[in-house]
Enzyme design. Structure first.
Site, PDB file in Angstrom:
ATOM      1  N   GLU A 171       0.826  -1.214   0.000  1.00  0.00           N
ATOM      2  CA  GLU A 171       0.000   0.000   0.000  1.00  0.00           C
ATOM      3  C   GLU A 171       0.857   1.260   0.000  1.00  0.00           C
ATOM      4  O   GLU A 171       2.044   1.225   0.352  1.00  0.00           O
ATOM      5  CB  GLU A 171      -0.952   0.018   1.196  1.00  0.00           C
ATOM      6  CG  GLU A 171      -0.250   0.020   2.531  1.00  0.00           C
ATOM      7  CD  GLU A 171      -1.039   0.702   3.658  1.00  0.00           C
ATOM      8  OE1 GLU A 171      -1.651   1.760   3.426  1.00  0.00           O
ATOM      9  OE2 GLU A 171      -1.001   0.170   4.777  1.00  0.00           O
ATOM     10  N   ASP A 194     -16.792   5.911  13.805  1.00  0.00           N
ATOM     11  CA  ASP A 194     -15.533   5.867  13.065  1.00  0.00           C
ATOM     12  C   ASP A 194     -14.970   4.448  13.013  1.00  0.00           C
ATOM     13  O   ASP A 194     -14.306   3.983  13.939  1.00  0.00           O
ATOM     14  CB  ASP A 194     -14.514   6.836  13.677  1.00  0.00           C
ATOM     15  CG  ASP A 194     -13.284   7.014  12.791  1.00  0.00           C
ATOM     16  OD1 ASP A 194     -13.182   6.302  11.770  1.00  0.00           O
ATOM     17  OD2 ASP A 194     -12.436   7.861  13.123  1.00  0.00           O
ATOM     18  N   ASP A 252     -11.391  -0.291   5.823  1.00  0.00           N
ATOM     19  CA  ASP A 252     -10.586  -1.510   5.638  1.00  0.00           C
ATOM     20  C   ASP A 252     -11.428  -2.741   5.961  1.00  0.00           C
ATOM     21  O   ASP A 252     -11.308  -3.776   5.294  1.00  0.00           O
ATOM     22  CB  ASP A 252      -9.352  -1.515   6.559  1.00  0.00           C
ATOM     23  CG  ASP A 252      -8.333  -0.446   6.190  1.00  0.00           C
ATOM     24  OD1 ASP A 252      -8.523   0.254   5.182  1.00  0.00           O
ATOM     25  OD2 ASP A 252      -7.344  -0.323   6.943  1.00  0.00           O
ATOM     26  N   LYS A 265      -3.392  -1.406  15.652  1.00  0.00           N
ATOM     27  CA  LYS A 265      -2.764  -0.614  16.702  1.00  0.00           C
ATOM     28  C   LYS A 265      -3.645  -0.495  17.921  1.00  0.00           C
ATOM     29  O   LYS A 265      -4.866  -0.430  17.822  1.00  0.00           O
ATOM     30  CB  LYS A 265      -2.467   0.784  16.175  1.00  0.00           C
ATOM     31  CG  LYS A 265      -1.096   0.893  15.599  1.00  0.00           C
ATOM     32  CD  LYS A 265      -0.807   2.307  15.263  1.00  0.00           C
ATOM     33  CE  LYS A 265      -0.976   2.509  13.793  1.00  0.00           C
ATOM     34  NZ  LYS A 265      -2.271   2.378  13.241  1.00  0.00           N
TER      35      LYS A 265
HETATM   36  N1  PSU Z   1      -2.205   1.528  10.436  1.00  0.00           N
HETATM   37  C1  PSU Z   1      -0.870   1.749  10.526  1.00  0.00           C
HETATM   38  N2  PSU Z   1      -0.257   2.546   9.626  1.00  0.00           N
HETATM   39  C2  PSU Z   1      -0.957   3.119   8.619  1.00  0.00           C
HETATM   40  C3  PSU Z   1      -2.358   2.850   8.516  1.00  0.00           C
HETATM   41  C4  PSU Z   1      -2.930   2.046   9.451  1.00  0.00           C
HETATM   42  O1  PSU Z   1      -0.256   1.244  11.422  1.00  0.00           O
HETATM   43  O2  PSU Z   1      -0.356   3.846   7.826  1.00  0.00           O
HETATM   44  C5  PSU Z   1      -3.124   3.405   7.367  1.00  0.00           C
HETATM   45  C6  PSU Z   1      -3.505   2.261   6.419  1.00  0.00           C
HETATM   46  O3  PSU Z   1      -3.393   2.738   5.094  1.00  0.00           O
HETATM   47  C7  PSU Z   1      -4.949   2.003   6.750  1.00  0.00           C
HETATM   48  C8  PSU Z   1      -5.427   3.381   7.097  1.00  0.00           C
HETATM   49  O4  PSU Z   1      -5.687   1.449   5.696  1.00  0.00           O
HETATM   50  O5  PSU Z   1      -4.343   3.957   7.826  1.00  0.00           O
HETATM   51  C9  PSU Z   1      -6.675   3.375   7.921  1.00  0.00           C
HETATM   52  O6  PSU Z   1      -7.130   4.682   8.056  1.00  0.00           O
HETATM   53  P1  PSU Z   1      -8.629   4.947   8.557  1.00  0.00           P
HETATM   54  O7  PSU Z   1      -8.620   4.567   9.998  1.00  0.00           O
HETATM   55  O8  PSU Z   1      -8.843   6.422   8.320  1.00  0.00           O
HETATM   56  O9  PSU Z   1      -9.498   4.085   7.698  1.00  0.00           O
HETATM   57 MN    MN Z   2     -12.118   6.693   9.864  1.00  0.00          MN
END
Ligand code: PSU
Ligand code: MN
Length: 306
Positions: free
Chosen positions: A25, A137, A141, A158
């Site tokens: 990614e 939220d 994914d 995380k």
């Molecule tokens: N977790 C990590 N590093 C990242 C991400 C997630 O440890 O860079 C990134 C990934 O691209 C994941 C995105 O798909 O954050 C998720 O963001 P959101 O929570 O806004 O969907």
């Molecule tokens: Mn989000």
């Protein structure tokens, strides 16, 4: 009309020859790691794959065109340009506008599946954010993996997220979660979280066998392979807990919300840990890329579509 998406020659050749391919990614490069380490990391992840005999398919949207497989200039652009963070819903908008974007796990998995790439390595999966019962939220994914047959190798999610809720949602969405040599779900920088999972495998070949069964049974979801960082490489748990508490409070004070939350927390934690979390982040990502290479190799060996 431009081509709707472009598969690089290297990736197209590998797919045609049924040799192993692993998707990578670009959001982790663009928004998850600081410059200039992000550029080094992007090149290193690709090199780890090549050294293992696997073709890397780093995925991003450049000038409106989703690309499955980047050249050196494309890799430089995702590391150095200020790109939009692109999830699946952003893809058609970026395409129509001719704009560029770094793809999240969701968007990367979507494009990988479109191209026929079945194995994908990342750092951590997005998930359900803390307080999601009020904010709604939850990362796309999760919902994307419910409809996208790609095997994602990650170090869990995380601990800034609500791990229990994330695992519940993956269950609801019928996405298998398989531990690699563990039944404890990892929490990214740490080998373990407080949560166990039902299934574990001992080898990459076992993951490939699950993928084959998935196809035979008409299971069109993704698979999450939870790959914990080796113990000697994990972050010190006490420092982790301290920095995490600080980061969550800082996000609250700053009032960040929506797609800005994950990049904010990651950036804050790198600074507050004096870069220690960054080293761990890179180590776990390398570990995931290596396992994904093995899985893709076993998958190709099954003679199935790579
Ligand atoms: N977790 C990590 N590093 C990242 C991400 C997630 O440890 O860079 C990134 C990934 O691209 C994941 C995105 O798909 O954050 C998720 O963001 P959101 O929570 O806004 O969907
Ligand atoms: Mn989000």
């Amino acid at each position: 009309m431009t081509t709707p998406f472009i598969i690089s020659d290297a990736v197209a050749d590998a797919l045609a020859a049924r040799t192993p391919v692993v998707a990578l990614e670009s959001t982790i490069i663009s928004h998850g790691l600081p410059r200039p380490r992000n550029h080094e990391a992007a090149k290193e992840f690709e090199q780890i794959l090549r050294d293992a005999g696997v073709t890397p398919a780093t995925i991003a949207v450049l000038d409106g065109v989703p690309r499955i497989g980047l050249d050196d200039e494309g890799v430089r652009r995702i590391a150095e340009e200020d790109l939009a963070k692109a999830s699946v819903r952003d893809l058609p908008v970026l395409a129509a506008a001719g704009a560029s974007g770094a793809t999240t796990v969701a968007a990367t998995a979507h494009l990988a599946a479109l191209a026929g790439v079945r194995v994908f390595a990342t750092g951590g999966l997005g998930g359900v954010h803390r307080g999601a019962s009020g904010t709604f939220d939850e990362s796309a994914d999760l919902s994307t993996l419910a409809v996208t047959p790609v095997t994602v190798v990650s170090a869990g999610v995380k601990s800034v997220l609500d791990i229990a809720a994330t695992l519940e949602r993956l269950e609801t969405l019928s996405v298998p979660v398989v531990g690699y040599r563990t039944t404890v779900f990892p929490s990214f920088w740490l080998r373990e979280s407080a949560f166990t999972i039902d299934w574990s495998v001992e080898s990459a070949a076992q993951v490939a066998a699950i993928m084959r069964s998935q196809d035979e049974l008409g299971h069109g979801q993704g698979i999450v392979v939870a790959n914990p960082i080796p113990l000697e490489l994990q972050w010190d748990p006490a420092e982790h807990d301290r920095v995490l508490t600080e980061a969550l409070a800082a996000a609250d004070r700053a009032g960040v919300h929506g797609k800005a939350v994950t990049p904010f927390l990651l950036g804050y934690i790198v600074n507050a840990s004096n870069g220690r979390s960054l080293e761990v982040n890179l180590d776990l990502a390398r570990n995931n890329v290596r396992l994904a290479a093995e899985i893709a190799t076993e998958w190709a060996a099954l003679g199935a579509r790579v």
